[in-house]
Design a protein around this motif. Structure first.
Motif, PDB file in Angstrom:
ATOM      1  N   TYR A 266       2.835   0.656   8.962  1.00 49.15           N
ATOM      2  CA  TYR A 266       2.349   0.833   7.585  1.00 49.15           C
ATOM      3  C   TYR A 266       3.291   1.757   6.807  1.00 49.15           C
ATOM      4  CZ  TYR A 266      -1.956  -1.471   8.912  1.00 49.15           C
ATOM      5  OH  TYR A 266      -2.863  -2.410   9.347  1.00 49.15           O
ATOM      6  N   CYS A 267       3.473   1.468   5.535  1.00 44.84           N
ATOM      7  CA  CYS A 267       4.249   2.340   4.637  1.00 44.84           C
ATOM      8  C   CYS A 267       5.622   2.651   5.242  1.00 44.84           C
ATOM      9  CB  CYS A 267       3.495   3.636   4.347  1.00 44.84           C
ATOM     10  SG  CYS A 267       1.843   3.393   3.670  1.00 44.84           S
TER      11      CYS A 267
ATOM     12  N   GLU B  79     -12.270   3.595   5.598  1.00 45.41           N
ATOM     13  CA  GLU B  79     -11.956   2.170   5.525  1.00 45.41           C
ATOM     14  C   GLU B  79     -10.815   1.789   6.470  1.00 45.41           C
ATOM     15  OE1 GLU B  79     -10.614  -0.821   1.896  1.00 45.41           O
ATOM     16  OE2 GLU B  79     -11.404   1.173   1.423  1.00 45.41           O
ATOM     17  N   PHE B  80      -9.942   2.763   6.802  1.00 45.56           N
ATOM     18  CA  PHE B  80      -8.775   2.502   7.663  1.00 45.56           C
ATOM     19  C   PHE B  80      -8.874   3.377   8.907  1.00 45.56           C
ATOM     20  CE2 PHE B  80      -4.571   2.983   9.346  1.00 45.56           C
ATOM     21  CZ  PHE B  80      -3.890   1.808   9.066  1.00 45.56           C
TER      22      PHE B  80
ATOM     23  N   THR C 197      -1.120   3.860  12.820  1.00 46.54           N
ATOM     24  CA  THR C 197      -0.409   3.792  11.544  1.00 46.54           C
ATOM     25  C   THR C 197       0.969   3.136  11.646  1.00 46.54           C
ATOM     26  OG1 THR C 197       0.308   6.048  11.997  1.00 46.54           O
ATOM     27  CG2 THR C 197      -1.578   5.776  10.518  1.00 46.54           C
TER      28      THR C 197
ATOM     29  N   GLU D 222      -2.464   5.568  -1.231  1.00 44.26           N
ATOM     30  CA  GLU D 222      -3.540   4.576  -1.083  1.00 44.26           C
ATOM     31  C   GLU D 222      -4.017   4.516   0.376  1.00 44.26           C
ATOM     32  OE1 GLU D 222      -2.030   1.593  -4.701  1.00 44.26           O
ATOM     33  OE2 GLU D 222      -1.467   1.199  -2.622  1.00 44.26           O
ATOM     34  N   LEU D 223      -3.068   4.559   1.305  1.00 41.39           N
ATOM     35  CA  LEU D 223      -3.451   4.535   2.724  1.00 41.39           C
ATOM     36  C   LEU D 223      -4.285   5.767   3.062  1.00 41.39           C
ATOM     37  CD1 LEU D 223      -3.138   3.068   5.504  1.00 41.39           C
ATOM     38  CD2 LEU D 223      -1.329   4.703   5.977  1.00 41.39           C
ATOM     39  N   ARG D 224      -3.838   6.932   2.610  1.00 36.63           N
ATOM     40  CA  ARG D 224      -4.597   8.155   2.922  1.00 36.63           C
ATOM     41  C   ARG D 224      -6.001   8.100   2.330  1.00 36.63           C
ATOM     42  NH1 ARG D 224       0.449  10.624   1.643  1.00 36.63           N
ATOM     43  NH2 ARG D 224      -0.376  11.456  -0.306  1.00 36.63           N
ATOM     44  N   HIS D 225      -6.144   7.529   1.143  1.00 42.94           N
ATOM     45  CA  HIS D 225      -7.474   7.394   0.542  1.00 42.94           C
ATOM     46  C   HIS D 225      -8.369   6.477   1.380  1.00 42.94           C
ATOM     47  CE1 HIS D 225      -6.296   8.822  -3.789  1.00 42.94           C
ATOM     48  NE2 HIS D 225      -6.488   9.818  -2.952  1.00 42.94           N
ATOM     49  N   LYS D 226      -7.780   5.396   1.896  1.00 37.34           N
ATOM     50  CA  LYS D 226      -8.558   4.486   2.755  1.00 37.34           C
ATOM     51  C   LYS D 226      -8.948   5.179   4.067  1.00 37.34           C
ATOM     52  CE  LYS D 226      -6.549   0.081   1.188  1.00 37.34           C
ATOM     53  NZ  LYS D 226      -7.691  -0.621   0.556  1.00 37.34           N
TER      54      LYS D 226
ATOM     55  N   MET E 170       0.853  -1.204   0.000  1.00 42.29           N
ATOM     56  CA  MET E 170       0.000   0.000   0.000  1.00 42.29           C
ATOM     57  C   MET E 170       0.886   1.250   0.000  1.00 42.29           C
ATOM     58  SD  MET E 170      -3.464   0.519   2.208  1.00 42.29           S
ATOM     59  CE  MET E 170      -2.739   0.086   3.771  1.00 42.29           C
ATOM     60  N   THR E 171       0.660   2.142  -0.942  1.00 42.48           N
ATOM     61  CA  THR E 171       1.430   3.395  -0.965  1.00 42.48           C
ATOM     62  C   THR E 171       0.836   4.356   0.061  1.00 42.48           C
ATOM     63  OG1 THR E 171       0.014   4.515  -2.564  1.00 42.48           O
ATOM     64  CG2 THR E 171       1.760   3.078  -3.452  1.00 42.48           C
TER      65      THR E 171
END
Lengths: 257, 257
Positions: free
Chosen positions: B22-23, B14-15, B19, B5-9, B1-2
């Motif tokens: 992650y990443c 969704e997330f 943190t 992508e994480l920020r969008h989730k 996950m970039t």
């Protein structure tokens, strides 16, 4: 006085003092001279133990003038005092090597803590042994050297007590200078590296550690001297402790980053 | 996950997790958002206390998208949890700031120890709190911050126990990363920086110190949070501890040398 001027005075016999405090910006070196027959194994020992034996230069057999170390140098006479060991025993002390020099002798110049002490002092870090005009405290440890041929034994370390913030700064500063022992090898509890009594150094003078200080330990140039003595080679020549080779190499030029 | 992508989730709900982990190659940031009226003094506080408050970026008033921190970012929703403080008291916890956002709010992104922990782990240094899946131990100290306007108080530090050789290596590594707290501020005796009981951290979880280890202390991003709380501003917004802003900034790009 430039390093060249100092070396000329040493060569002529005009200067016979310990070299600490002279030509501050320039690197001083531990000197090891030994026959070619043992040079390859000693070079390997230095390569395997770079913290204790950081090499500034290695000469060719018979070469008593190593240009990498400085101009117009004569390593048979430019150090204020030499120790000559035979079979691991001190055989003589001399100011010149012309009588014992041989065409198969190889010069090793090993970086010296004077260089990083200069950098620490310039950064405002006080060094108690220098303020008290004593020799630094040095200890045998339980840290095994990586052996090569007849050379082995344990690391000898020098110790400087510091406040924690200075110790952190000293690690940053000395890390830049791997050619002159680099970063400390230990700090804190001396027993963890086999030092039973911090008040009794094996070499140099004891130095007090204040309650708000921590002992910081660097690999020391006495390490190869001990390894050489225990190897009991037929012939080894070194500088006398404190009577170093003063080179033309600027300490600042040794910075790795 | 970039990071994107994480920020969008996070933005879509969704997330909603801490943190940490992650990443990993990317810097995570402490977030402070406060009205323009107090922004200049807080900026000065950060400038004067760079070990505790290393600034990765400061936005313009009203700007919720700071390009320096990452692409397509919405700082009103891209952090998994926000704390809203009014008069120094926690007023609410939320997943989005659209209701409280104002055109005079200024975003401060402050470097986070996750970045240097990543570098330590990659260097083979074990971190006990991570191995034990605990939060790092954090302590109030007697080290006074340099005050600016209403912001003052004392430094909060995080502590990681290490063997001496790892502590020396950790100083070398973290010195390269002043943007994420940089080198330790202390090591050894906790009492010297006003920590009375190392077994009782004020924040996070206690962590055992083995007999052959030394505690190493870094300035901590909780320092500005304490300074902000004590300043009792009408409005301050921060991330919730552990729920950080994941940026597009590679940790490796933060190396100062």
């Amino acid at each position: 006085m430039t390093p060249l001027e100092l070396r000329h005075k040493v060569r002529s016999g005009e200067f016979r003092l310990p070299t600490s405090g002279y030509c501050g910006p320039y690197a001083q070196a531990n000197l090891v001279i030994l026959p070619q027959a043992h040079a390859d194994e000693f070079l390997l020992f230095c390569q395997r133990n770079p913290r204790s034996c950081p090499l500034l230069a290695v000469g060719e057999p018979g070469q008593w003038n190593v240009p990498r170390l400085g101009a117009d140098m004569d390593l048979r006479s430019d150090v204020p005092g030499y120790n000559v060991y035979r079979g691991g025993q001190l055989a003589s002390q001399t100011h010149a090597l012309h009588d014992v020099w041989r065409d198969d002798l190889v010069v090793f110049a090993i970086g010296c803590s004077f260089s990083f002490e200069q950098m620490l002092i310039e950064a405002g870090i006080k060094l108690r042994h220098i303020e008290q005009r004593r020799n630094v405290a040095m200890y045998r440890t339980s840290i095994r050297n990586q052996a090569a041929g007849p050379f082995g034994g344990e690391m000898v370390v020098s110790m400087r007590p510091m406040k924690a913030a200075d110790a952190i700064r000293a690690i940053q500063i000395t890390s830049r200078y791997p050619a002159v022992h680099g970063a400390p090898v230990h700090l804190g509890d001396p027993a963890l590296i086999g030092i039973a009594d911090i008040a009794r150094p094996e070499y140099g003078d004891p130095v007090e550690i204040m309650p708000d200080e921590i002992p910081v330990f660097w690999a020391c140039g006495v390490t190869p001297q001990e390894a050489l003595r225990h190897a009991r080679l037929p012939l080894v020549i070194t500088h006398q402790p404190g009577y170093m080779l003063v080179t033309d190499i600027l300490n600042s030029s040794l910075a790795a980053f």
